[in-house]
Design an enzyme around this catalytic site. Sequence first.
Site: not given
Length: 466
Positions: A163, A367
């Site tokens: 991320e 995720e």
Amino acid sequence: MKRFADNFLWGASSSAFQIEGGWDADGKGMSVADYNSFQRSAVQADSKVASDFYHHYQEDIKLMKEMGLKTYRFSLSWARIIPDGDGEVNQAGIDFYNQVIDALLAADILPFITLYHFDLPFALVEKYNGWEDRRCVEAFQRYAQVCYQAFGDRVKDWQVNNEQNLMIRVNERMNMYDVAPEDAERVRAQMDYHMFVAHALATNDCHKLVENGKIGPAVSSTMTYPSSNRPEDVWAAKMNDNFKTNYGLEMYCFGDYPGYYKEYLTKCGIYPKTQPEDAAILKAAKPDFIALNYYRTLVASYLPVDEQHPYGTKEKDIDFDLYGFFKVERNEHLASSKYGAQIDPMGLRLVLNEYYRQYRLPLIITENGLGTPDVLTEDGKIHDDYRIDYIRDHIAACYDAIQDGVELFGYCPWSVMDLLSSHQGFKKRYGFIFVNREDHDLKDLARIKKDSFYWYQEVIKHNGLE
């Protein structure tokens, strides 16, 4: 029955600083994530013990095998392998990860490794201010090469960082502690660019050094709905996705910033410093897949400039508003988790379709999960039907996306077990496995299988939803 392909990778995820503990054990250095967690030690758990995977990994991997995991997506700690970031390699760190990898393979679980998950060695902050300095790029390239050489004979699936597109928006994760407000966006843009160059170098080196290795970016996915059908609001929603995720995916996949982002950086006077060799490095780096983390969707409306807020003015950080482009609104049609994330399985189907349409690369979800308090009953059980409902609905969305034509090859919910939440400690739990500790009471750290553990076990056994 929603049945998936026989080779579909059912897995689960974690990150080093959130699960390992042993923060300074056997020569490990302090990371930015450690430093930040210590600032909150008085009010919540920190990374010193976390879930203590460092001392429980054999037991924990046995539980993963019992659950039936096909893959385990986890990160390595750069500071455990090279404590000061760019100095001597710590053999004890290499040994630990060799033991974890070998235990996973012995359990028929594929290791899926992230090189960097929010935990830059703090020594690099002290020496270079981290990613602002080009020397951090060189340090990361060397660290990645050390990992490929140590583990690449057994590990074939890699992610460079977790991320980056979200990390860059959080000041503490980017060690922006003493940056003057008027200089913050320039520093942020330079750090972001250096991370892209490091990502490209690590991608190219993986393809050179790891036989049959595959590597790709892991992004915090963004799917934004317009607040109305007014054309300006539709454009604003697109630009919210572009500025928060898509500009990064374009850099990863095509090796250059898109035009709208170049214009923004130039108009704001924050275009990063580059090196002549960068263009070739970035263009050569071709990802094998895209990994995405999905938790929620957003809504945006057009936000015009005004006298107090010229073009490019930002407000807030993670879900920032950008004058001249967009303002984030609340979606009245969605329920929210206890911690405010709006729950939207349809958004997952949409974003999978969108990314596959744009980039035509295989996708994996690394995720997706529900963070909420769990209650341990008097008879030692955790009844988390709410988590089962959440994951069931999102798996169904994955199945629907595959029927749409998306090439999705895996699903790794967050998280394999309860672990340290960056801002809620152990109050906010995501795991299939309960870790018996509280923020300031370690208790016995016992592992307790939640109802969701047994439910996910059946999903994997039947390769889909009944």
